[in-house]
Design a protein around this motif. Structure first.
Motif, PDB file in Angstrom:
ATOM      1  N   MET A  28      44.809  33.290  52.444  1.00  0.00           N
ATOM      2  CA  MET A  28      44.572  34.454  51.574  1.00  0.00           C
ATOM      3  C   MET A  28      45.317  35.708  52.058  1.00  0.00           C
ATOM      4  N   PRO A  29      45.272  36.014  53.369  1.00  0.00           N
ATOM      5  CA  PRO A  29      46.074  37.166  53.822  1.00  0.00           C
ATOM      6  C   PRO A  29      47.563  36.969  53.547  1.00  0.00           C
ATOM      7  N   LEU A  30      48.015  35.723  53.614  1.00  0.00           N
ATOM      8  CA  LEU A  30      49.429  35.457  53.313  1.00  0.00           C
ATOM      9  C   LEU A  30      49.747  35.775  51.850  1.00  0.00           C
ATOM     10  N   LEU A  31      48.860  35.346  50.981  1.00  0.00           N
ATOM     11  CA  LEU A  31      49.063  35.607  49.552  1.00  0.00           C
ATOM     12  C   LEU A  31      49.108  37.112  49.298  1.00  0.00           C
ATOM     13  N   PHE A  32      48.201  37.814  49.964  1.00  0.00           N
ATOM     14  CA  PHE A  32      48.146  39.262  49.793  1.00  0.00           C
ATOM     15  C   PHE A  32      49.454  39.904  50.273  1.00  0.00           C
ATOM     16  N   THR A  33      49.946  39.433  51.419  1.00  0.00           N
ATOM     17  CA  THR A  33      51.201  39.972  51.952  1.00  0.00           C
ATOM     18  C   THR A  33      52.350  39.719  50.972  1.00  0.00           C
ATOM     19  N   LEU A  34      52.332  38.524  50.408  1.00  0.00           N
ATOM     20  CA  LEU A  34      53.395  38.180  49.467  1.00  0.00           C
ATOM     21  C   LEU A  34      53.339  39.072  48.228  1.00  0.00           C
ATOM     22  N   LEU A  35      52.128  39.355  47.792  1.00  0.00           N
ATOM     23  CA  LEU A  35      51.988  40.263  46.649  1.00  0.00           C
ATOM     24  C   LEU A  35      52.550  41.636  47.004  1.00  0.00           C
ATOM     25  N   LEU A  36      52.306  42.055  48.258  1.00  0.00           N
ATOM     26  CA  LEU A  36      52.847  43.361  48.661  1.00  0.00           C
ATOM     27  C   LEU A  36      54.373  43.338  48.658  1.00  0.00           C
ATOM     28  N   VAL A  37      54.941  42.226  49.079  1.00  0.00           N
ATOM     29  CA  VAL A  37      56.407  42.100  49.032  1.00  0.00           C
ATOM     30  C   VAL A  37      56.880  42.239  47.584  1.00  0.00           C
ATOM     31  N   LEU A  38      56.130  41.620  46.673  1.00  0.00           N
ATOM     32  CA  LEU A  38      56.519  41.693  45.262  1.00  0.00           C
ATOM     33  C   LEU A  38      56.350  43.116  44.716  1.00  0.00           C
ATOM     34  N   VAL A  39      55.343  43.838  45.233  1.00  0.00           N
ATOM     35  CA  VAL A  39      55.209  45.240  44.835  1.00  0.00           C
ATOM     36  C   VAL A  39      56.465  45.985  45.303  1.00  0.00           C
ATOM     37  N   GLY A  40      56.911  45.663  46.517  1.00  0.00           N
ATOM     38  CA  GLY A  40      58.140  46.264  47.050  1.00  0.00           C
ATOM     39  C   GLY A  40      59.311  45.961  46.135  1.00  0.00           C
ATOM     40  N   GLY A  56      36.983  33.903  48.881  1.00  0.00           N
ATOM     41  CA  GLY A  56      37.766  32.778  48.338  1.00  0.00           C
ATOM     42  C   GLY A  56      37.322  32.464  46.923  1.00  0.00           C
ATOM     43  N   SER A  57      36.024  32.561  46.673  1.00  0.00           N
ATOM     44  CA  SER A  57      35.509  32.328  45.323  1.00  0.00           C
ATOM     45  C   SER A  57      35.975  33.430  44.371  1.00  0.00           C
ATOM     46  N   ALA A  58      35.871  34.663  44.838  1.00  0.00           N
ATOM     47  CA  ALA A  58      36.190  35.782  43.945  1.00  0.00           C
ATOM     48  C   ALA A  58      37.690  35.880  43.668  1.00  0.00           C
ATOM     49  N   VAL A  59      38.488  35.789  44.725  1.00  0.00           N
ATOM     50  CA  VAL A  59      39.937  35.946  44.543  1.00  0.00           C
ATOM     51  C   VAL A  59      40.530  34.628  44.055  1.00  0.00           C
ATOM     52  N   GLY A 115      33.804  42.744  47.196  1.00  0.00           N
ATOM     53  CA  GLY A 115      34.210  43.489  45.998  1.00  0.00           C
ATOM     54  C   GLY A 115      35.522  44.224  46.209  1.00  0.00           C
ATOM     55  N   LEU A 116      35.653  44.842  47.385  1.00  0.00           N
ATOM     56  CA  LEU A 116      36.886  45.582  47.685  1.00  0.00           C
ATOM     57  C   LEU A 116      38.091  44.651  47.723  1.00  0.00           C
ATOM     58  N   ALA A 117      37.904  43.520  48.400  1.00  0.00           N
ATOM     59  CA  ALA A 117      39.019  42.563  48.507  1.00  0.00           C
ATOM     60  C   ALA A 117      39.418  42.091  47.116  1.00  0.00           C
ATOM     61  N   ASP A 118      38.429  41.808  46.287  1.00  0.00           N
ATOM     62  CA  ASP A 118      38.719  41.256  44.963  1.00  0.00           C
ATOM     63  C   ASP A 118      39.469  42.261  44.088  1.00  0.00           C
ATOM     64  N   SER A 119      38.938  43.482  44.023  1.00  0.00           N
ATOM     65  CA  SER A 119      39.623  44.466  43.174  1.00  0.00           C
ATOM     66  C   SER A 119      40.978  44.827  43.766  1.00  0.00           C
ATOM     67  N   GLY A 120      41.053  44.875  45.098  1.00  0.00           N
ATOM     68  CA  GLY A 120      42.325  45.174  45.756  1.00  0.00           C
ATOM     69  C   GLY A 120      43.391  44.167  45.341  1.00  0.00           C
ATOM     70  N   VAL A 121      43.046  42.903  45.361  1.00  0.00           N
ATOM     71  CA  VAL A 121      44.048  41.882  45.012  1.00  0.00           C
ATOM     72  C   VAL A 121      44.445  42.021  43.544  1.00  0.00           C
ATOM     73  N   ALA A 122      43.465  42.283  42.674  1.00  0.00           N
ATOM     74  CA  ALA A 122      43.802  42.413  41.250  1.00  0.00           C
ATOM     75  C   ALA A 122      44.771  43.579  41.035  1.00  0.00           C
ATOM     76  N   LEU A 123      44.478  44.713  41.663  1.00  0.00           N
ATOM     77  CA  LEU A 123      45.339  45.886  41.440  1.00  0.00           C
ATOM     78  C   LEU A 123      46.735  45.663  42.023  1.00  0.00           C
ATOM     79  N   VAL A 124      46.782  45.065  43.207  1.00  0.00           N
ATOM     80  CA  VAL A 124      48.096  44.814  43.805  1.00  0.00           C
ATOM     81  C   VAL A 124      48.879  43.801  42.953  1.00  0.00           C
ATOM     82  N   ALA A 125      48.168  42.816  42.415  1.00  0.00           N
ATOM     83  CA  ALA A 125      48.854  41.864  41.527  1.00  0.00           C
ATOM     84  C   ALA A 125      49.400  42.603  40.310  1.00  0.00           C
ATOM     85  N   GLY A 126      48.615  43.530  39.794  1.00  0.00           N
ATOM     86  CA  GLY A 126      49.077  44.325  38.648  1.00  0.00           C
ATOM     87  C   GLY A 126      50.322  45.112  39.002  1.00  0.00           C
TER      88      GLY A 126
END
Ligand code: PFF
Length: 485
Positions: A186-198, A25-28, A265-276
């Protein structure tokens, strides 16, 4: 020295999951979804991303581990943790400066972080309005952003609300309130980002985004880009200011620190890349990357997608609402070290300490509020107030703090002590960590600073001027104009 199990007076995490969630939560936060895309755009893409990921693995993760085990050995606020550890190691009291500088940086970051987080609250309500009034979308994303930044009272109002929300959770104690929001939202936000990647895949520009993000153009690597990438790694992982050290203080001894740091670390970089991957196809489709994104990149790109998607207003609402929550869980960790310190050193209760810190940060945040309007022309080293706060905190003080933490964990703490903390690690993994933290991380941070000495007092973005045609797309008040010089 083998440490017996002991508890922190501020409470303890109930499980490994609780710690992972809080630290994730702090990192993301805004660092992944607001800062990563815009700094990537300003640094020209692939080469920056590659160096950033390299810094995460080689510098960031070892230092995260160092912070966790130092916190756990000290069991107090960072300053007092360092005081205890230096005494035990018979080292100089100067090392407590790490804790003091951490508090200072925490204040600086939180002051602008809260204002940017305020934007997410503003956008959330804008989408509520769109839904309630049945409007088509939010209108011209650039104009909406420009009019928000041009209105200091609005910015101040959202900044105030966000600081109050943050102080409320810190006042209650970190674990309550935090765990639930991170575990579900947080998992919801991640899912939403995946929808946006779609969605990005449907724009026809997904391949361009992949090339932009992952094909390094090594000619773009300059000392400024190196410094930006390293600063981004520290900022995004919440390292260098002892925030993770503060959370490490509440970590039970039987929980393995190594795998825990990897997960975060994995979660943090994962979210950044998916956001990108979500943002860049939209940005490229709307020709918004050419001149560097500007501080409003995320806020001006995604609404284009929400405007044209079916049910876009609901996606917009969910996205900015969840981003506000992500920012909130990060802001809480920025506030924890000074509050814990005040509780230890003064007679203030946690509640009172949270209010004192919140007021101080709020006042400093007014500088950021004004940076986008009344003070936008006041510049030092070619950067406005907010840009200076962000640059000095993320690119200078966090890496310097990280350097000191690495040296402390690698050279001041004895091998027996760190091995005791990492006893569950295989000998080879421990050896790699110790080598990284003793030699590689400090030397790399030092070299990046050396290469960037010229950049430290010049504008790190000076070679990234915004071309005229993009400039005209930005409205009068937006900061995108500021980066045009
Ligand atoms: N890591 C947070 C983000 O990416 O948004 C920001 C942050 C939180 C930086 C806590 C530093 C920190 F100590």
């Amino acid at each position: 020295m083998v440490r017996e199990d002991n508890d922190s007076r501020h409470g303890m995490w109930s499980s490994r999951l609780a710690f992972v969630l809080a630290a994730t939560g702090s990192a993301v936060g805004l660092g992944n979804i607001w800062r990563f895309p815009y700094v990537t755009a300003e640094s020209g893409g692939g080469a920056f991303v590659l160096i950033y990921l390299f810094c995460v693995v080689v510098v960031g993760l070892p230092i995260m581990l160092a912070e966790i085990i130092m916190g756990r050995r000290g069991r107090q606020s960072p300053i007092n943790t360092l005081r205890l550890l230096t005494k035990e190691s018979h080292a100089s009291g100067w090392w407590t400066l790490i804790g003091w500088s951490g508090m200072l940086v925490g204040f600086m970051i939180l002051s602008f972080y809260s204002v940017i987080a305020g934007w997410t609250l503003s956008y959330t309500t804008t989408y509520v309005e769109v839904i309630v009034t049945g409007a088509e979308g939010i209108g011209d994303p650039q104009a909406i952003f420009g009019s928000l930044l041009g209105n200091p009272w609005k910015l101040l109002g959202w900044h105030t609300l966000f600081m109050a929300l943050t102080a409320a959770i810190v006042a209650m104690g970190v674990e309550k309130g935090l765990e639930r929001s991170v575990r579900i939202l947080m998992p919801l936000l991640f899912t939403l980002l995946l929808v946006l990647v779609g969605y990005g895949m449907t724009t026809g520009y997904f391949d361009d985004a992949l090339v932009y993000l992952f094909k390094p153009d090594f000619s773009r690597i300059t000392p400024a880009v190196l410094l930006d990438a390293m600063g981004q790694a520290f900022f995004s992982l919440s390292l260098g200011m002892a925030a993770i050290m503060a959370y490490g203080a509440y970590l039970p001894r039987n929980i393995p620190a190594g795998s825990t740091a990897m997960t975060i670390g994995l979660a943090d970089s994962g979210v950044a890349l998916v956001a990108g991957l979500a943002i860049f196809p939209i940005a490229i489709a709307n020709d918004l990357t050419t001149g560097g994104g500007g501080v409003g990149f995320t806020f001006t790109t995604l609404p284009y997608a929400f405007n044209s998607m079916s049910f876009g207003q609901f996606f917009g609402l969910a996205f900015f609402g969840l981003l506000a929550v992500a920012a909130w869980t990060s802001a809480i960790s920025l506030m924890e070290p000074p509050v814990a310190y005040l509780v230890e050193r003064t007679r203030l209760s946690r509640f009172q300490a949270a209010i004192v810190v919140a007021i101080a940060v709020w006042l400093l945040g007014i500088g950021t509020v004004l940076s986008f309007n009344a003070w936008s022309d006041y510049k030092l080293f070619d950067r406005n107030f907010q840009e200076n706060m962000e640059f000095i905190a993320s690119n200078v003080l966090l890496p310097l703090g990280g350097l000191a933490i690495a040296i402390f964990a690698g050279w001041v703490l004895s091998k027996a002590d760190t091995r005791d903390e990492l006893h569950e690690m295989k000998a080879a993994t421990y050896g790699i960590w110790r080598f990284l933290v003793r030699y590689v991380s400090p030397i790399l941070v030092f070299l990046v600073f050396l290469s960037a000495i010229g950049v430290l007092n010049l504008n790190s973005e000076s070679d990234l001027a915004m071309p005229a045609e993009t400039e005209s797309a930005a409205t009068e008040e937006t900061v995108m104009e500021d980066s045009a010089e």
